[in-house]
Each structure stands twice: as C-alpha cells, then as structure tokens.
Design a protein around this motif. Structure first.
Motif, PDB file in Angstrom:
ATOM      1  N   LYS A 113     -99.690  -1.161 -19.793  1.00 34.88           N
ATOM      2  CA  LYS A 113    -100.186  -0.989 -18.228  1.00 34.88           C
ATOM      3  C   LYS A 113     -98.579  -0.970 -17.527  1.00 34.88           C
ATOM      4  CE  LYS A 113    -104.614  -2.655 -17.773  1.00 34.88           C
ATOM      5  NZ  LYS A 113    -105.650  -3.779 -17.246  1.00 34.88           N
ATOM      6  N   HIS A 114     -97.844  -1.801 -18.001  1.00 31.82           N
ATOM      7  CA  HIS A 114     -96.689  -2.091 -16.857  1.00 31.82           C
ATOM      8  C   HIS A 114     -95.361  -1.235 -17.418  1.00 31.82           C
ATOM      9  CE1 HIS A 114     -98.300  -5.421 -14.858  1.00 31.82           C
ATOM     10  NE2 HIS A 114     -98.650  -5.875 -15.989  1.00 31.82           N
ATOM     11  N   ARG A 115     -95.886  -0.164 -17.855  1.00 34.95           N
ATOM     12  CA  ARG A 115     -94.533   0.719 -18.859  1.00 34.95           C
ATOM     13  C   ARG A 115     -94.196   1.780 -17.546  1.00 34.95           C
ATOM     14  NH1 ARG A 115     -95.106   2.482 -24.975  1.00 34.95           N
ATOM     15  NH2 ARG A 115     -94.422   0.417 -25.750  1.00 34.95           N
ATOM     16  N   GLY A 116     -94.817   2.029 -16.822  1.00 34.98           N
ATOM     17  CA  GLY A 116     -94.601   2.810 -15.682  1.00 34.98           C
ATOM     18  C   GLY A 116     -95.586   3.813 -15.372  1.00 34.98           C
ATOM     19  N   HIS A 117     -95.044   4.831 -14.607  1.00 30.44           N
ATOM     20  CA  HIS A 117     -96.339   5.918 -14.186  1.00 30.44           C
ATOM     21  C   HIS A 117     -96.701   6.559 -15.371  1.00 30.44           C
ATOM     22  CE1 HIS A 117     -93.908   4.307 -10.961  1.00 30.44           C
ATOM     23  NE2 HIS A 117     -93.751   5.577 -10.281  1.00 30.44           N
ATOM     24  N   GLN A 151    -102.205  -7.723 -25.798  1.00 30.20           N
ATOM     25  CA  GLN A 151    -100.856  -7.915 -25.448  1.00 30.20           C
ATOM     26  C   GLN A 151    -100.338  -6.660 -25.423  1.00 30.20           C
ATOM     27  OE1 GLN A 151     -99.146 -10.606 -24.091  1.00 30.20           O
ATOM     28  NE2 GLN A 151    -101.131 -11.818 -24.361  1.00 30.20           N
ATOM     29  N   LYS A 167    -102.005  -3.724 -24.733  1.00 30.72           N
ATOM     30  CA  LYS A 167    -102.628  -3.225 -23.875  1.00 30.72           C
ATOM     31  C   LYS A 167    -102.056  -3.507 -22.295  1.00 30.72           C
ATOM     32  CE  LYS A 167    -107.353  -2.165 -25.257  1.00 30.72           C
ATOM     33  NZ  LYS A 167    -108.840  -2.401 -25.077  1.00 30.72           N
ATOM     34  N   LYS A 168    -101.651  -4.907 -22.150  1.00 29.85           N
ATOM     35  CA  LYS A 168    -100.848  -5.494 -21.078  1.00 29.85           C
ATOM     36  C   LYS A 168     -99.510  -4.732 -20.887  1.00 29.85           C
ATOM     37  CE  LYS A 168    -101.032  -9.713 -20.348  1.00 29.85           C
ATOM     38  NZ  LYS A 168    -100.755 -11.328 -20.314  1.00 29.85           N
ATOM     39  N   LYS A 169     -98.657  -4.623 -22.164  1.00 26.21           N
ATOM     40  CA  LYS A 169     -97.543  -3.941 -21.976  1.00 26.21           C
ATOM     41  C   LYS A 169     -97.562  -2.413 -21.484  1.00 26.21           C
ATOM     42  CE  LYS A 169     -95.133  -7.079 -25.146  1.00 26.21           C
ATOM     43  NZ  LYS A 169     -94.428  -7.292 -26.432  1.00 26.21           N
TER      44      LYS A 169
END
Length: 131
Positions: free
Chosen positions: A127-131, A121, A123-125
């Motif tokens: 990835k979606h944090r931004g650039h 979870q 790692k998934k978060k």
C-alpha cells in the motif's frame, strides 16, 4: 485334613490376557477371572497371583468363611489390583497421545499465525509503495 487344589489358566481374549483361577476343596469350588493387561504377562506378575491364591487357600483353611462371601472378597481384591492398573495404563497412553496432538496443533497454529502476519505486513508495505 482335606486337600485344596488350585489352578491358574492364562488365555488371550483379544485385546486382553486373562487369568482364570480355580480353587476346589472337598465340597466347595470357586472361580475368579482377572484381566492381566494387553501385553503378555511376565513371570513376576504370574508369581504374584499364585502367591495370592495360596493366601486365599490358607484363609479357607483357617477361617470357615462362607464360600460366596470369599468369592466376593477375592473378586473385589483382584479387580481392584490389576483391573485399575490396566485402566491407569490405558489412561496414561491416552493422555500421552493427547499431549502430543496438542503440542503439534499448537506448533501448527503458530506457523499459521506467523504466515498470516507476514501476509498482512506484505499488504501493508504494498500500500505504501507509491502510486
């Protein structure tokens, strides 16, 4: 009438206590060994075996049974009585330890699964944090 003498000797042969029965009558002599378990035998158990030997003595007096046959019958009865009880007790202890081990392993595996899930979870978060 002839006299019948019997004796019970209890010895500790690690890890078991053993009882040795000796019955002698005029010209015959019989010996039987029984496993009494791993803990020190209590008085009721000893009395039970003493009464059992009394019954054997009465059988000797009443029925003129072949001594070897009597030994075989006595040994069979004795081994069925306490030997299997001891085996059952040891088996129960084994099963208890097995169940404890299984429950602790199950709990440990659940904790590991939860940690792996949390890591995924995170790692998934990440990835979606931004650039």
């Amino acid at each position: 009438m002839c006299t019948v003498t019997s004796s019970l000797t209890i010895i500790f042969d690690p890890p078991y206590y053993k009882g040795i029965f000796e019955v002698s009558k005029a010209k015959s002599y019989a010996v039987a060994e029984i496993n009494l378990g791993t803990s020190e035998p209590k008085l009721p158990l000893i009395q039970k075996f003493i009464f059992f030997t009394k019954e054997l003595e009465n059988k000797i007096e009443k029925n003129k049974i072949n001594p070897k046959r009597l030994q075989r019958v006595a040994k069979k009865q004795i081994n069925q009585g306490v030997g299997t009880g001891t085996q059952v007790a040891l088996k129960e202890q084994l099963n208890e330890r097995k169940m404890k081990r299984k429950s602790s392993n199950t709990a440990h595996n659940e904790i590991l699964k939860q940690r792996k899930f949390e890591i995924k979870q995170e790692k998934k978060k990440a990835k979606h944090r931004g650039h």
